[in-house]
Design an enzyme around this catalytic site. Structure first.
Site, PDB file in Angstrom:
ATOM      1  N   HIS A 133     -10.183   2.631 -52.871  1.00 59.89           N
ATOM      2  CA  HIS A 133      -8.918   1.990 -52.497  1.00 59.89           C
ATOM      3  C   HIS A 133      -8.993   0.475 -52.712  1.00 59.89           C
ATOM      4  O   HIS A 133      -8.099  -0.127 -53.312  1.00 59.89           O
ATOM      5  CB  HIS A 133      -8.574   2.300 -51.034  1.00 59.89           C
ATOM      6  CG  HIS A 133      -7.397   1.517 -50.521  1.00 59.89           C
ATOM      7  ND1 HIS A 133      -6.112   1.727 -50.982  1.00 59.89           N
ATOM      8  CD2 HIS A 133      -7.308   0.515 -49.613  1.00 59.89           C
ATOM      9  CE1 HIS A 133      -5.281   0.906 -50.366  1.00 59.89           C
ATOM     10  NE2 HIS A 133      -5.978   0.149 -49.538  1.00 59.89           N
ATOM     11  N   GLU A 201      -5.077   7.608 -43.508  1.00 58.20           N
ATOM     12  CA  GLU A 201      -6.251   7.088 -42.827  1.00 58.20           C
ATOM     13  C   GLU A 201      -6.688   8.049 -41.731  1.00 58.20           C
ATOM     14  O   GLU A 201      -5.953   8.934 -41.324  1.00 58.20           O
ATOM     15  CB  GLU A 201      -5.954   5.705 -42.196  1.00 58.20           C
ATOM     16  CG  GLU A 201      -5.372   4.714 -43.203  1.00 58.20           C
ATOM     17  CD  GLU A 201      -5.414   3.263 -42.732  1.00 58.20           C
ATOM     18  OE1 GLU A 201      -6.158   2.959 -41.778  1.00 58.20           O
ATOM     19  OE2 GLU A 201      -4.706   2.448 -43.344  1.00 58.20           O
ATOM     20  N   GLN A 240       4.693  -7.212 -47.319  1.00 52.26           N
ATOM     21  CA  GLN A 240       3.255  -7.519 -47.293  1.00 52.26           C
ATOM     22  C   GLN A 240       2.857  -8.497 -48.400  1.00 52.26           C
ATOM     23  O   GLN A 240       2.126  -9.456 -48.165  1.00 52.26           O
ATOM     24  CB  GLN A 240       2.476  -6.202 -47.458  1.00 52.26           C
ATOM     25  CG  GLN A 240       0.960  -6.328 -47.404  1.00 52.26           C
ATOM     26  CD  GLN A 240       0.254  -4.982 -47.658  1.00 52.26           C
ATOM     27  OE1 GLN A 240       0.898  -3.944 -47.850  1.00 52.26           O
ATOM     28  NE2 GLN A 240      -1.062  -5.019 -47.653  1.00 52.26           N
ATOM     29  N   TYR A 244       1.249 -12.184 -47.018  1.00 57.56           N
ATOM     30  CA  TYR A 244      -0.143 -11.993 -46.584  1.00 57.56           C
ATOM     31  C   TYR A 244      -1.081 -13.160 -46.866  1.00 57.56           C
ATOM     32  O   TYR A 244      -2.163 -13.236 -46.276  1.00 57.56           O
ATOM     33  CB  TYR A 244      -0.717 -10.685 -47.142  1.00 57.56           C
ATOM     34  CG  TYR A 244      -1.322 -10.752 -48.526  1.00 57.56           C
ATOM     35  CD1 TYR A 244      -0.517 -10.718 -49.644  1.00 57.56           C
ATOM     36  CD2 TYR A 244      -2.701 -10.840 -48.703  1.00 57.56           C
ATOM     37  CE1 TYR A 244      -1.066 -10.766 -50.917  1.00 57.56           C
ATOM     38  CE2 TYR A 244      -3.259 -10.888 -49.965  1.00 57.56           C
ATOM     39  CZ  TYR A 244      -2.440 -10.846 -51.066  1.00 57.56           C
ATOM     40  OH  TYR A 244      -2.996 -10.901 -52.319  1.00 57.56           O
TER      41      TYR A 244
HETATM   42 MN    MN Z   1      -4.145   0.398 -43.427  1.00 61.25          MN
END
Ligand code: MN
Length: 415
Positions: A133, A201, A240, A244
């Site tokens: 990832h 997750e 995001q 960020y």
């Molecule tokens: Mn996450």
């Protein structure tokens, strides 16, 4: 597999070897519950009728609206309750089975109860511990040749998330609004996120805290972990991306995360342990560990449009972790940070090596450049209003199946 007098399919992920913990609303009250097959078992009622033999302190926690007090009693209490439940419901023990009135009070179907948030989460940390990832994201947003940042192989990268917006499976998710920076614009606009995404997750729940200033070693870490749940870390990629830098995730993440209602204990998952990956470069001594700390848990993500069928978009596995829970917890507390009972630590998006095993739409569609075909003929780059995102997890081996349940949430249009 042990046989129970509660009839269930051999493929049920909730045999007597699982015995997870959750909290339900039952007849206007709350109770700590477990599950065998599709039957929900009220542990408070099980104690009240004298089947579950626990002292008054333990019994008191079984009517709470979260597992926190029960977890705080320690793993020995949890182990004793699981062992007793396995005996009470074993095929050879007819005592409760043959008492129809008690059985009706203790055993319910899912339709009879409302599953609640199992844990009162005080603090939530999200890690970033799948190498694939981190590599995928690095390739897309930074330098394909140097996708991993220099710190990544030396420490489990993480950030402090928002605990207040963690909700249980079944809770609808409202599409967030915020600042977006369109590619062709020179100023941000305010509006609904157009790039709403899930992150596949797993999360672990702290069952035993540590004092401020005290470290938890990798060797002690699992004593502090009560169990695991599925975790959908909702992400608004456009919010995001603009916000960020330089301090990391904020409003693109804090609007919601969804968890499954069942906390599956590490004890139930013990048969599914695996060795870790080779960690090169060698980690610092405080991150070294012994034993099998990874878990083989098959994970999948499906998208179901409103009124339509489910389409599988991802098949991954919790074993696709570079950093394990023990290392994450040792790193989290290396500075003396105190963990409290009920704190939740999520793994970060769990992506495997191949396409089809990526744990977010960002990766699956490679930033929207490769849309996914849905079974109804439409396609998805990200998540649409009216879509239900479903995550499921199961560990299986030699005929034993331990389910993590599912986390299912429908996306509602922005207000
Ligand atoms: Mn996450």
């Amino acid at each position: 597999m042990k046989q129970s007098w509660i009839e269930h399919a051999a493929t049920s992920g909730f045999p007597l070897e699982n015995i997870p913990f959750g909290v339900a609303r039952i007849r206007e009250c709350t109770a700590v519950v477990t599950r065998i097959g599709d039957t929900i078992i009220d542990l408070q009622a099980l104690a009240q009728h004298g089947y579950l033999n626990v002292n008054a302190d333990v019994r008191e926690t079984l009517s709470h609206d979260s597992l926190n007090s029960f977890m705080e009693l320690g793993k020995e209490v949890m182990r004793d309750v699981r062992a007793q439940v396995a005996k009470i419901f074993a095929a050879e023990n007819g005592k409760l089975r043959d008492h129809a009135e008690h059985r009706a009070h203790i055993c319910m179907t899912e339709a009879d109860v409302t599953m609640l948030m199992p844990v009162r989460v005080g603090d939530y940390t999200d890690f970033y511990s799948s190498r694939q990832h981190a590599t995928n994201v690095g390739k897309m947003f930074r330098d394909p040749a140097n996708a991993l940042l220099p710190n990544w192989l030396h420490l489990p990268v993480g950030y402090h998330g928002r605990a207040s917006s963690i909700v249980v499976s079944g809770t609808p998710i409202r599409r967030p609004k915020g600042q977006l920076m369109p590619a062709d614009a020179d100023a941000p606009v305010y509006g609904a996120s157009r790039l709403l995404d899930f992150e596949l997750e797993m999360a672990f729940v702290i069952g035993k805290g540590n004092s401020l200033g005290e470290q938890i070693t990798t060797g002690a870490a699992e004593d502090h972990i009560f169990g695991l749940s599925l975790f959908n870390d909702w992400s608004a990629r456009d919010i995001q991306k603009w916000e960020y830098v330089p301090l990391g995730p904020f409003l693109g993440k804090s609007f919601a995360s969804s968890i499954s209602p069942w906390i599956v204990t590490l004890d139930a998952l013990d048969p599914f342990r695996l060795d870790g990956p080779v960690q090169e470069p060698k980690v610092l001594p405080y991150l070294e560990y012994e034993g099998e700390k990874r878990f083989d848990i098959e994970l999948e993500v499906l998208i179901q449009p409103r009124g339509g069928e489910e389409t599988l978009v991802c098949r991954s596995n919790y074993k696709n972790m570079y950093w394990n829970m023990a290392q994450q917890l040792a790193h989290h507390t290396v500075n003396g940070c105190n963990m409290n009972v009920g704190d939740m630590c999520a793994s970060g998006t769990i992506s495997g090596d191949e396409e089809g095993s990526y744990g977010s739409m960002l990766e699956i569609t490679w930033r929207g450049t490769k849309p996914v075909a849905m079974s109804d003929g439409t396609e998805r780059k990200f998540i649409n209003d009216g879509d239900t995102v479903i995550m499921r997890g199961v560990a299986q081996k030699d005929g034993l199946r331990i389910s993590l349940g599912e986390v299912r949430s429908e996306v509602l249009p922005a207000l």
